[in-house]
Design a protein around this motif. Structure first.
Motif, PDB file in Angstrom:
ATOM      1  N   ASP A  29      36.036  -2.120  50.328  1.00 55.22           N
ATOM      2  CA  ASP A  29      34.935  -2.899  50.873  1.00 55.22           C
ATOM      3  C   ASP A  29      33.742  -1.980  51.077  1.00 55.22           C
ATOM      4  OD1 ASP A  29      34.517  -5.013  53.814  1.00 55.22           O
ATOM      5  OD2 ASP A  29      33.759  -5.206  51.761  1.00 55.22           O
ATOM      6  N   TYR A  30      32.534  -2.518  51.054  1.00 53.52           N
ATOM      7  CA  TYR A  30      31.330  -1.707  51.229  1.00 53.52           C
ATOM      8  C   TYR A  30      31.219  -1.137  52.644  1.00 53.52           C
ATOM      9  CZ  TYR A  30      29.244  -5.775  53.520  1.00 53.52           C
ATOM     10  OH  TYR A  30      28.986  -6.816  54.360  1.00 53.52           O
ATOM     11  N   ARG A  31      31.970  -1.677  53.590  1.00 49.63           N
ATOM     12  CA  ARG A  31      31.928  -1.175  54.969  1.00 49.63           C
ATOM     13  C   ARG A  31      32.891  -0.017  55.201  1.00 49.63           C
ATOM     14  NH1 ARG A  31      32.907  -6.931  57.500  1.00 49.63           N
ATOM     15  NH2 ARG A  31      33.848  -7.128  55.472  1.00 49.63           N
ATOM     16  N   ASN A  32      33.846   0.161  54.303  1.00 46.94           N
ATOM     17  CA  ASN A  32      34.844   1.215  54.439  1.00 46.94           C
ATOM     18  C   ASN A  32      34.267   2.525  53.870  1.00 46.94           C
ATOM     19  OD1 ASN A  32      37.145   2.705  54.691  1.00 46.94           O
ATOM     20  ND2 ASN A  32      38.470   1.252  53.622  1.00 46.94           N
ATOM     21  N   MET A  33      33.441   3.218  54.663  1.00 47.76           N
ATOM     22  CA  MET A  33      32.706   4.388  54.186  1.00 47.76           C
ATOM     23  C   MET A  33      33.622   5.587  53.929  1.00 47.76           C
ATOM     24  SD  MET A  33      29.805   3.206  53.806  1.00 47.76           S
ATOM     25  CE  MET A  33      28.975   4.677  53.344  1.00 47.76           C
ATOM     26  N   THR A  34      34.705   5.712  54.669  1.00 43.66           N
ATOM     27  CA  THR A  34      35.606   6.850  54.442  1.00 43.66           C
ATOM     28  C   THR A  34      36.267   6.744  53.068  1.00 43.66           C
ATOM     29  OG1 THR A  34      37.374   5.660  55.581  1.00 43.66           O
ATOM     30  CG2 THR A  34      36.098   7.243  56.878  1.00 43.66           C
ATOM     31  N   LEU A  35      36.605   5.537  52.661  1.00 43.51           N
ATOM     32  CA  LEU A  35      37.209   5.333  51.356  1.00 43.51           C
ATOM     33  C   LEU A  35      36.184   5.521  50.244  1.00 43.51           C
ATOM     34  CD1 LEU A  35      39.769   4.363  49.778  1.00 43.51           C
ATOM     35  CD2 LEU A  35      38.736   2.095  49.853  1.00 43.51           C
ATOM     36  N   ILE A  36      35.016   4.941  50.411  1.00 36.59           N
ATOM     37  CA  ILE A  36      33.975   5.005  49.374  1.00 36.59           C
ATOM     38  C   ILE A  36      33.515   6.435  49.147  1.00 36.59           C
ATOM     39  CG2 ILE A  36      31.564   4.394  48.910  1.00 36.59           C
ATOM     40  CD1 ILE A  36      32.104   1.683  50.078  1.00 36.59           C
ATOM     41  N   SER A  37      33.363   7.205  50.209  1.00 30.99           N
ATOM     42  CA  SER A  37      32.829   8.566  50.074  1.00 30.99           C
ATOM     43  C   SER A  37      33.762   9.484  49.281  1.00 30.99           C
ATOM     44  CB  SER A  37      32.547   9.156  51.450  1.00 30.99           C
ATOM     45  OG  SER A  37      33.738   9.222  52.202  1.00 30.99           O
ATOM     46  N   ARG A  38      35.044   9.144  49.186  1.00 30.40           N
ATOM     47  CA  ARG A  38      35.979   9.952  48.392  1.00 30.40           C
ATOM     48  C   ARG A  38      35.713   9.844  46.900  1.00 30.40           C
ATOM     49  NH1 ARG A  38      41.924   8.547  49.797  1.00 30.40           N
ATOM     50  NH2 ARG A  38      41.155   6.726  50.897  1.00 30.40           N
ATOM     51  N   PHE A  39      35.040   8.781  46.464  1.00 32.70           N
ATOM     52  CA  PHE A  39      34.813   8.538  45.038  1.00 32.70           C
ATOM     53  C   PHE A  39      33.387   8.837  44.612  1.00 32.70           C
ATOM     54  CE2 PHE A  39      38.182   5.679  46.535  1.00 32.70           C
ATOM     55  CZ  PHE A  39      39.233   6.224  45.822  1.00 32.70           C
ATOM     56  N   ILE A  62      35.645  -0.399  43.385  1.00 34.12           N
ATOM     57  CA  ILE A  62      34.990   0.741  44.047  1.00 34.12           C
ATOM     58  C   ILE A  62      33.519   0.789  43.662  1.00 34.12           C
ATOM     59  CG2 ILE A  62      34.847   3.279  43.977  1.00 34.12           C
ATOM     60  CD1 ILE A  62      36.915   2.416  45.912  1.00 34.12           C
ATOM     61  N   THR A  63      33.226   0.616  42.361  1.00 38.59           N
ATOM     62  CA  THR A  63      31.847   0.651  41.878  1.00 38.59           C
ATOM     63  C   THR A  63      31.007  -0.440  42.528  1.00 38.59           C
ATOM     64  OG1 THR A  63      32.651   1.493  39.767  1.00 38.59           O
ATOM     65  CG2 THR A  63      30.424   0.608  39.804  1.00 38.59           C
ATOM     66  N   ILE A  64      31.551  -1.636  42.620  1.00 38.83           N
ATOM     67  CA  ILE A  64      30.829  -2.748  43.255  1.00 38.83           C
ATOM     68  C   ILE A  64      30.586  -2.455  44.731  1.00 38.83           C
ATOM     69  CG2 ILE A  64      31.051  -5.176  43.938  1.00 38.83           C
ATOM     70  CD1 ILE A  64      32.524  -5.593  41.223  1.00 38.83           C
ATOM     71  N   ALA A  65      31.604  -1.916  45.408  1.00 37.46           N
ATOM     72  CA  ALA A  65      31.469  -1.603  46.835  1.00 37.46           C
ATOM     73  C   ALA A  65      30.410  -0.518  47.057  1.00 37.46           C
ATOM     74  CB  ALA A  65      32.809  -1.154  47.402  1.00 37.46           C
ATOM     75  N   ILE A  66      30.371   0.491  46.186  1.00 39.71           N
ATOM     76  CA  ILE A  66      29.372   1.563  46.323  1.00 39.71           C
ATOM     77  C   ILE A  66      27.973   1.012  46.105  1.00 39.71           C
ATOM     78  CG2 ILE A  66      28.515   3.673  45.221  1.00 39.71           C
ATOM     79  CD1 ILE A  66      31.477   4.449  44.771  1.00 39.71           C
ATOM     80  N   LYS A  67      27.818   0.163  45.087  1.00 37.04           N
ATOM     81  CA  LYS A  67      26.498  -0.418  44.813  1.00 37.04           C
ATOM     82  C   LYS A  67      26.035  -1.325  45.957  1.00 37.04           C
ATOM     83  CE  LYS A  67      26.794  -0.010  39.837  1.00 37.04           C
ATOM     84  NZ  LYS A  67      26.868  -0.714  38.546  1.00 37.04           N
ATOM     85  N   GLN A  68      26.952  -2.076  46.542  1.00 31.51           N
ATOM     86  CA  GLN A  68      26.600  -2.928  47.695  1.00 31.51           C
ATOM     87  C   GLN A  68      26.179  -2.065  48.882  1.00 31.51           C
ATOM     88  OE1 GLN A  68      30.125  -5.244  48.250  1.00 31.51           O
ATOM     89  NE2 GLN A  68      29.395  -6.950  46.971  1.00 31.51           N
ATOM     90  N   ALA A  69      26.906  -0.968  49.111  1.00 35.33           N
ATOM     91  CA  ALA A  69      26.576  -0.081  50.226  1.00 35.33           C
ATOM     92  C   ALA A  69      25.218   0.580  50.011  1.00 35.33           C
ATOM     93  CB  ALA A  69      27.659   0.981  50.390  1.00 35.33           C
ATOM     94  N   ARG A  70      24.885   0.903  48.771  1.00 30.19           N
ATOM     95  CA  ARG A  70      23.574   1.487  48.474  1.00 30.19           C
ATOM     96  C   ARG A  70      22.453   0.486  48.732  1.00 30.19           C
ATOM     97  NH1 ARG A  70      24.980   4.407  42.742  1.00 30.19           N
ATOM     98  NH2 ARG A  70      25.791   6.361  43.582  1.00 30.19           N
ATOM     99  N   SER A  74      23.563   1.731  53.421  1.00 29.01           N
ATOM    100  CA  SER A  74      24.645   2.473  54.060  1.00 29.01           C
ATOM    101  C   SER A  74      24.863   3.811  53.358  1.00 29.01           C
ATOM    102  CB  SER A  74      25.945   1.682  54.002  1.00 29.01           C
ATOM    103  OG  SER A  74      25.785   0.449  54.637  1.00 29.01           O
ATOM    104  N   LEU A  75      24.569   3.834  52.047  1.00 31.57           N
ATOM    105  CA  LEU A  75      24.679   5.043  51.237  1.00 31.57           C
ATOM    106  C   LEU A  75      23.341   5.322  50.569  1.00 31.57           C
ATOM    107  CD1 LEU A  75      27.977   4.651  49.184  1.00 31.57           C
ATOM    108  CD2 LEU A  75      27.472   6.430  50.807  1.00 31.57           C
TER     109      LEU A  75
END
Length: 118
Positions: A29-39, A62-70, A74-75
């Motif tokens: 999920d885009y809110r799970n920053m600890t998971l996203i930051s590993r990738f 993961i790609t979709i979640a990172i793009k949503q967070a950006r 959030s990122l």
């Protein structure tokens, strides 16, 4: 031993199975920053599927979640502030051409002094 028998021999290296990067309980999920930051790389780029050791479906999520967070800020899109920072106290080193000129002039002066001594 001929070639046909050599093909069927197993290698004696031990094989350690790696743990999957995403456990079954982790939620992509885009809110799970600890998971996203590993990738993400240090520059903020999304790492490839081979590097991450993810399945195709996981990599897409993961790609979709990172793009949503950006998009939601959030990122950061880029993380290269440290590369371009420049402090005023740093001194520039002479370039390659000036170093060559200095080396050439010192060799030339040594050669001329040797000629004068003869």
């Amino acid at each position: 031993m001929d070639k046909t028998k050599r093909l069927f021999l197993k290698s004696k290296r031990s094989f350690r199975r790696r743990l999957p990067p995403i456990q079954s309980g982790d939620r992509i999920d885009y809110r799970n920053m600890t998971l996203i930051s590993r990738f993400l790389s240090e520059q903020g780029k999304i790492l490839s599927r081979r590097v991450n050791r993810l399945t195709l479906k996981e990599q897409r999520l993961i790609t979709i979640a990172i793009k949503q967070a950006r998009i939601l800020s959030s990122l950061p899109f880029l993380n290269n502030e440290k590369q371009f920072e420049r402090s005023g106290s740093t001194t520039r080193t002479p370039g390659l051409r000036t170093r060559k000129k200095q080396a050439y002039s010192s060799i030339k002066s040594e050669f001329q002094s040797e000629l004068k001594q003869r």
